[in-house]
Design an enzyme around this catalytic site. Structure first.
Site, mmCIF file in Angstrom:
data_model
loop_
_atom_site.group_PDB
_atom_site.id
_atom_site.type_symbol
_atom_site.label_atom_id
_atom_site.label_comp_id
_atom_site.label_asym_id
_atom_site.label_seq_id
_atom_site.Cartn_x
_atom_site.Cartn_y
_atom_site.Cartn_z
ATOM 1 N N ASP A 168 -11.056 4.997 7.931
ATOM 2 C CA ASP A 168 -10.980 4.413 6.590
ATOM 3 C C ASP A 168 -10.322 3.039 6.619
ATOM 4 O OD1 ASP A 168 -12.148 6.534 5.374
ATOM 5 O OD2 ASP A 168 -10.283 7.444 4.685
ATOM 6 N N LYS A 185 -13.715 1.112 2.261
ATOM 7 C CA LYS A 185 -14.031 0.044 1.336
ATOM 8 C C LYS A 185 -13.313 -1.199 1.842
ATOM 9 C CE LYS A 185 -12.874 1.431 -2.706
ATOM 10 N NZ LYS A 185 -12.672 1.801 -4.083
ATOM 11 N N MET A 223 -1.446 4.510 -5.299
ATOM 12 C CA MET A 223 -2.541 3.820 -6.000
ATOM 13 C C MET A 223 -2.135 3.377 -7.396
ATOM 14 S SD MET A 223 -5.726 6.264 -4.866
ATOM 15 C CE MET A 223 -4.881 7.812 -4.674
HETATM 16 N N1 SAH Z 1 -3.721 9.641 2.536
HETATM 17 C C1 SAH Z 1 -2.868 8.496 2.262
HETATM 18 C C2 SAH Z 1 -2.981 8.056 0.822
HETATM 19 C C3 SAH Z 1 -4.345 7.540 0.443
HETATM 20 S S1 SAH Z 1 -4.400 6.944 -1.191
HETATM 21 C C4 SAH Z 1 -1.419 8.855 2.623
HETATM 22 O O1 SAH Z 1 -1.128 10.021 2.856
HETATM 23 O O2 SAH Z 1 -0.600 7.946 2.676
HETATM 24 C C5 SAH Z 1 -4.164 5.213 -0.957
HETATM 25 C C6 SAH Z 1 -2.786 4.807 -1.436
HETATM 26 O O3 SAH Z 1 -1.810 5.152 -0.468
HETATM 27 C C7 SAH Z 1 -2.607 3.332 -1.635
HETATM 28 O O4 SAH Z 1 -3.118 2.903 -2.874
HETATM 29 C C8 SAH Z 1 -1.105 3.201 -1.588
HETATM 30 O O5 SAH Z 1 -0.532 3.611 -2.812
HETATM 31 C C9 SAH Z 1 -0.749 4.241 -0.542
HETATM 32 N N2 SAH Z 1 -0.563 3.658 0.800
HETATM 33 C C10 SAH Z 1 -1.200 3.988 1.925
HETATM 34 N N3 SAH Z 1 -0.751 3.271 2.975
HETATM 35 C C11 SAH Z 1 0.219 2.474 2.486
HETATM 36 C C12 SAH Z 1 1.085 1.508 3.068
HETATM 37 N N4 SAH Z 1 1.059 1.193 4.355
HETATM 38 N N5 SAH Z 1 1.970 0.881 2.255
HETATM 39 C C13 SAH Z 1 2.049 1.169 0.946
HETATM 40 N N6 SAH Z 1 1.249 2.067 0.347
HETATM 41 C C14 SAH Z 1 0.352 2.726 1.105
#
Ligand code: SAH
Length: 280
Positions: A48, A70, A185
């Site tokens: 992803d 995306k 998000m």
């Molecule tokens: N499965 C992922 C979440 C996916 S949803 C997890 O467990 O972290 C996508 C959201 O994750 C983003 O919009 C943001 O809010 C958060 N996110 C993922 N990686 C991030 C990062 N390195 N820094 C800040 N927010 C992050």
């Protein structure tokens, strides 16, 4: 124990099997050994947009990298397409690593993909990853729980099914019962969320932290308040992906910002003025 032995004792990838794995929030050092082994053994890695370049660079030479996310405003591949792609690869007898940012089962649709594999009799393993709501906070020096502040925490998504706020949330009950709320998000929704909290009685002075690109070299942390966070996101030009943390724990960063300390900032272990949020 040497690395070969450590790896040798872990399960091997199997032809026609999918490993549904989390890559953590960005820092390659936060990958699990199992995910790293998958990156060495896979024929194909289906990844992803949130999986960082540095992590992809850890794949074995010659591994096929299939992008499933995306990027740059291009429409995302449909969830159904991705699930079908995994099944097709499995039928070809490939060893498949399905690599997602953070943890595959936290706001990551990993469960949906796994159910599609079940329906198609494809065998799989699930390998958890460090979710941004845990790893990102740790790199910002903000604890999820602390004896001084809270004994509960809520993970929330800023995105509902139809692009608006999640519909299945009783905002007033959440604002009244959950001291610390960690929002995924949320960048474009934070004003709406803050509004819900404020109208349910949370103080405009309550601390809020925004952690952008957590655990990467571009990590940025902005500390603001419930009343000002919407404006500050614009003013500070904060970029996705970002986590938002609402709650008194944010103040504990003054003693725990270890990355700041490594860069020369002085930390303070003083917790006076930090209040318990048990009775909101
Ligand atoms: N499965 C992922 C979440 C996916 S949803 C997890 O467990 O972290 C996508 C959201 O994750 C983003 O919009 C943001 O809010 C958060 N996110 C993922 N990686 C991030 C990062 N390195 N820094 C800040 N927010 C992050």
């Amino acid at each position: 124990m040497d690395f070969d032995r450590i790896f040798g004792e872990l399960p091997d990838m199997v032809a026609g099997q999918v490993w549904l794995a989390g890559a953590g929030p960005g820092d390659p050092g936060l990958l699990s050994l199992l995910t790293l082994k998958g990156m060495q053994q896979a024929d194909v890695i289906v990844y992803d947009a949130l999986v960082s370049e540095e992590i992809l660079a850890m794949a074995a030479e010659g591994v096929r990298l299939d992008f499933a996310g995306k990027r740059g405003g291009m429409p995302s591949r449909k969830q159904q397409d991705i699930s079908e792609h995994l099944v097709r690869l499995a039928r070809e007898g490939k060893k498949i690593l399905r690599l997602k940012g953070g943890d595959p089962l936290v706001f990551g649709r990993g469960g949906e993909e796994a159910r599609h594999l079940v329906e198609n009799d494809v065998s799989f393993r699930i390998i958890p990853g460090i979710t941004a709501g845990v790893g990102g906070l740790a790199y910002a020096g903000i604890p999820l729980t602390d004896r001084h502040t809270n004994s509960a925490v809520t993970f929330l998504t800023g995105h509902g099914e139809d692009g608006g706020l999640a519909k299945d949330i009783d905002w007033e009950a959440l604002a009244k019962s959950s001291p610390v709320v960690v929002v995924y998000m949320a960048l474009s929704r934070i004003e709406l969320i803050a509004e819900k909290f404020l109208s349910s009685g949370r103080s405009p002075e309550e601390p809020v932290a925004i952690i952008s690109k957590a655990t990467t070299k571009d990590q940025k942390v902005v500390v603001t308040t419930l009343g000002r966070c919407g404006r500050d996101i614009e003013r500070e030009n904060i970029k996705a992906p970002a986590m938002i943390v609402i709650g008194e724990v944010v103040k504990l960063r003054r003693g725990l910002d270890w990355l700041g300390a490594l860069a020369g900032r002085k930390l303070s272990a003083d917790v006076s003025g930090i209040r318990p949020q048990g009775n909101l």
